[in-house]
Motif scaffolding. Structure first.
Motif, PDB file in Angstrom:
ATOM      1  N   ALA A  28      13.796 -16.353  12.072  1.00 19.42           N
ATOM      2  CA  ALA A  28      14.854 -17.365  12.201  1.00 19.42           C
ATOM      3  C   ALA A  28      15.975 -17.114  11.189  1.00 19.42           C
ATOM      4  N   GLY A  29      15.676 -16.339  10.141  1.00 19.26           N
ATOM      5  CA  GLY A  29      16.698 -16.066   9.133  1.00 19.26           C
ATOM      6  C   GLY A  29      17.572 -14.866   9.459  1.00 19.26           C
ATOM      7  N   ILE A  30      17.319 -14.203  10.574  1.00 16.50           N
ATOM      8  CA  ILE A  30      18.087 -12.985  10.884  1.00 16.50           C
ATOM      9  C   ILE A  30      19.519 -13.327  11.292  1.00 16.50           C
ATOM     10  N   VAL A  31      19.651 -14.241  12.230  1.00 14.37           N
ATOM     11  CA  VAL A  31      20.982 -14.659  12.687  1.00 14.37           C
ATOM     12  C   VAL A  31      21.042 -16.186  12.571  1.00 14.37           C
ATOM     13  N   PRO A  32      21.793 -16.691  11.617  1.00 12.64           N
ATOM     14  CA  PRO A  32      21.853 -18.146  11.450  1.00 12.64           C
ATOM     15  C   PRO A  32      22.237 -18.838  12.763  1.00 12.64           C
ATOM     16  N   ASN A  50       0.816  -1.218   0.000  1.00 15.54           N
ATOM     17  CA  ASN A  50       0.000   0.000   0.000  1.00 15.54           C
ATOM     18  C   ASN A  50       0.848   1.266   0.000  1.00 15.54           C
ATOM     19  N   GLY A  51       2.157   1.097   0.103  1.00 11.59           N
ATOM     20  CA  GLY A  51       3.044   2.273   0.107  1.00 11.59           C
ATOM     21  C   GLY A  51       3.093   2.977   1.444  1.00 11.59           C
ATOM     22  N   TYR A  52       2.600   2.337   2.501  1.00 12.79           N
ATOM     23  CA  TYR A  52       2.552   3.001   3.803  1.00 12.79           C
ATOM     24  C   TYR A  52       3.942   3.212   4.418  1.00 12.79           C
ATOM     25  N   GLY A  53       4.949   2.539   3.861  1.00 11.42           N
ATOM     26  CA  GLY A  53       6.307   2.728   4.378  1.00 11.42           C
ATOM     27  C   GLY A  53       7.000   3.944   3.786  1.00 11.42           C
ATOM     28  N   GLY A  54       6.365   4.579   2.793  1.00 12.30           N
ATOM     29  CA  GLY A  54       6.936   5.795   2.205  1.00 12.30           C
ATOM     30  C   GLY A  54       8.352   5.575   1.700  1.00 12.30           C
ATOM     31  N   THR A  55       9.247   6.453   2.109  1.00 15.70           N
ATOM     32  CA  THR A  55      10.632   6.393   1.619  1.00 15.70           C
ATOM     33  C   THR A  55      11.499   5.411   2.406  1.00 15.70           C
ATOM     34  N   MET A  56      10.923   4.715   3.349  1.00 12.80           N
ATOM     35  CA  MET A  56      11.734   3.787   4.159  1.00 12.80           C
ATOM     36  C   MET A  56      11.944   2.481   3.387  1.00 12.80           C
ATOM     37  N   ARG A  57      12.747   2.575   2.350  1.00 10.86           N
ATOM     38  CA  ARG A  57      12.949   1.426   1.464  1.00 10.86           C
ATOM     39  C   ARG A  57      13.587   0.250   2.192  1.00 10.86           C
ATOM     40  N   TYR A  58      14.344   0.566   3.240  1.00 12.66           N
ATOM     41  CA  TYR A  58      14.994  -0.530   3.976  1.00 12.66           C
ATOM     42  C   TYR A  58      13.960  -1.527   4.517  1.00 12.66           C
ATOM     43  N   LEU A  59      12.731  -1.066   4.729  1.00 14.66           N
ATOM     44  CA  LEU A  59      11.707  -1.991   5.238  1.00 14.66           C
ATOM     45  C   LEU A  59      11.359  -3.058   4.205  1.00 14.66           C
ATOM     46  N   HIS A  60      11.419  -2.679   2.926  1.00 16.30           N
ATOM     47  CA  HIS A  60      11.207  -3.683   1.861  1.00 16.30           C
ATOM     48  C   HIS A  60      12.354  -4.681   1.869  1.00 16.30           C
ATOM     49  N   ARG A  61      13.576  -4.139   2.009  1.00 13.36           N
ATOM     50  CA  ARG A  61      14.740  -5.048   2.000  1.00 13.36           C
ATOM     51  C   ARG A  61      14.711  -5.995   3.192  1.00 13.36           C
ATOM     52  N   GLN A  62      14.181  -5.509   4.317  1.00 14.65           N
ATOM     53  CA  GLN A  62      14.184  -6.324   5.538  1.00 14.65           C
ATOM     54  C   GLN A  62      12.987  -7.266   5.637  1.00 14.65           C
ATOM     55  N   ALA A  63      12.034  -7.125   4.725  1.00 16.95           N
ATOM     56  CA  ALA A  63      10.734  -7.792   4.909  1.00 16.95           C
ATOM     57  C   ALA A  63      10.872  -9.307   5.096  1.00 16.95           C
ATOM     58  N   ALA A  64      11.721  -9.945   4.285  1.00 16.58           N
ATOM     59  CA  ALA A  64      11.827 -11.413   4.371  1.00 16.58           C
ATOM     60  C   ALA A  64      12.250 -11.828   5.786  1.00 16.58           C
ATOM     61  N   LYS A  65      13.198 -11.108   6.357  1.00 18.26           N
ATOM     62  CA  LYS A  65      13.663 -11.468   7.705  1.00 18.26           C
ATOM     63  C   LYS A  65      12.634 -11.093   8.767  1.00 18.26           C
ATOM     64  N   ARG A  66      11.957  -9.985   8.564  1.00 19.10           N
ATOM     65  CA  ARG A  66      10.910  -9.618   9.530  1.00 19.10           C
ATOM     66  C   ARG A  66       9.791 -10.659   9.550  1.00 19.10           C
ATOM     67  N   LYS A  67       9.550 -11.285   8.390  1.00 18.26           N
ATOM     68  CA  LYS A  67       8.499 -12.307   8.331  1.00 18.26           C
ATOM     69  C   LYS A  67       9.000 -13.655   8.844  1.00 18.26           C
ATOM     70  N   ARG A  68      10.315 -13.876   8.715  1.00 21.11           N
ATOM     71  CA  ARG A  68      10.878 -15.163   9.161  1.00 21.11           C
ATOM     72  C   ARG A  68      12.106 -14.862  10.015  1.00 21.11           C
TER      73      ARG A  68
END
Ligand code: SF4
Ligand code: SF4
Length: 309
Positions: free
Chosen positions: A59-63, A39-57
């Motif tokens: 366990a993938g943040i720190v092996p 929905n674009g609610y993150g605006g210019t915070m593009r890092y949130l898109h890059r982090q999304a996979a880890k935020r959703k899982r």
């Protein structure tokens, strides 16, 4: 004493309000994060898109990590008496020392405790990195996510910061707090000055004053400036109106969060007269460092405009 009890005691001794443990199973709100980003609610915070996979899982943040130790820090300070006349407002958490600095050393001390009990992985996060902190905190039984999208601890409200340590120590996990204690209340949605809470638990950051005054590097949209309600850094409205805070918020005992009264909030030229070096010396260890001097000048000008000045 069990390791879990000893951990909680150590966290309390370090000054944290509460401590819980959860696993790193997939985020229960992963689909909601995808919708929020789409929905674009993150605006210019593009890092949130890059982090999304880890935020959703997570366990993938720190092996190798299998648990999150989550702590809460109380930063509540009653509002100081305002001078007469128009004044701009600074969010509570930003009136003292930067909470990242304040949290991280004590998180490292808690990590040392885990290592002394056999952990070989202890990665500390204080509102940084791809950690879904509110999700982990609620899963660790520390609170529920309110309609204002804040973590609310039933015993003390939502003026809390979240720190976490990802570890491989197989600690017992706590029971999640499943109950939504917001009930039929809609105070935060009704009070938000910009209508940023578009539905319960969904904040359109591009309308939120915190984003507009801290994250947004370009000019604040003209249509939103009159709605800033005097805020020059962050916004406490959806916390202030919450009945859980009205009833349970207690002043923090940590001097670092006490209001330094470092800003002349009644002076529109306060930052205009300041050099970069002066700003760094006075605010370099505070959250105001993030927007920096140029954007604080912008923010104060906008905040006074919103007050009709
Ligand atoms: S911080 Fe302020 S602007 Fe943002 S959602 Fe809460 S009340 Fe609205
Ligand atoms: S103000 Fe009401 S609806 Fe909003 S978070 Fe607090 S209890 Fe929930």
């Amino acid at each position: 004493m069990t390791v879990a009890d000893a951990l909680r005691d150590r966290a309390r001794a370090l000054g944290f309000l509460a401590c819980g443990v959860t696993d790193l199973e997939p985020n229960r709100h992963g689909a909601a994060l995808d919708r929020w980003l789409a929905n674009g609610y993150g605006g210019t915070m593009r890092y949130l898109h890059r982090q999304a996979a880890k935020r959703k899982r997570p366990a993938g943040i720190v092996p190798g990590a299998i648990r999150a130790v989550v702590v809460l820090e109380n930063y509540y300070e009653p509002a100081p008496p305002a001078p007469a006349g128009p004044v701009v407002r600074i969010a509570r958490y930003a009136r003292g020392r930067d909470y990242h600095l304040e949290l991280i050393d004590r998180l490292e001390e808690l990590a040392a405790f885990l290592r002394a009990r056999g952990a070989t992985i202890t990665r500390c996060y204080a509102d940084g990195g791809p950690v879904p902190e509110r999700e982990l905190a609620s899963r660790a039984g520390l609170g529920w996510i309110g309609k204002n999208a804040m973590l609310i601890r039933p015993q003390s409200g939502s003026f809390v910061l979240i720190g976490s340590i990802l570890t491989d120590l197989a600690l017992p996990v706590d029971q999640p707090l499943e109950t939504d204690h917001c009930g039929t209340c809609t105070r935060c949605l009704d009070a938000c000055p910009t209508g940023a809470i578009v539905e319960p638990r969904v904040v359109d950051a591009t309308r939120c004053i915190s984003y507009l005054t801290i994250e947004l590097k370009s000019a604040v949209p003209d249509a939103l400036v009159p709605r800033l309600d005097g805020w020059a850094f962050g916004c406490d409205v959806c916390n202030d109106v919450c009945p859980w805070n009205e009833r349970f918020a207690e002043p923090t005992g940590r001097a670092a969060y006490h209001d330094r009264a470092a800003i002349r909030t009644d002076d529109p030229s306060f930052f205009d007269r300041m050099t970069e070096a002066e700003f760094e010396a006075r605010f370099g260890d505070t959250p105001l460092e993030r927007p920096g001097l140029a954007r604080m000048r912008r923010n104060v000008a906008n905040a006074f405009r919103s007050l009709g000045q």
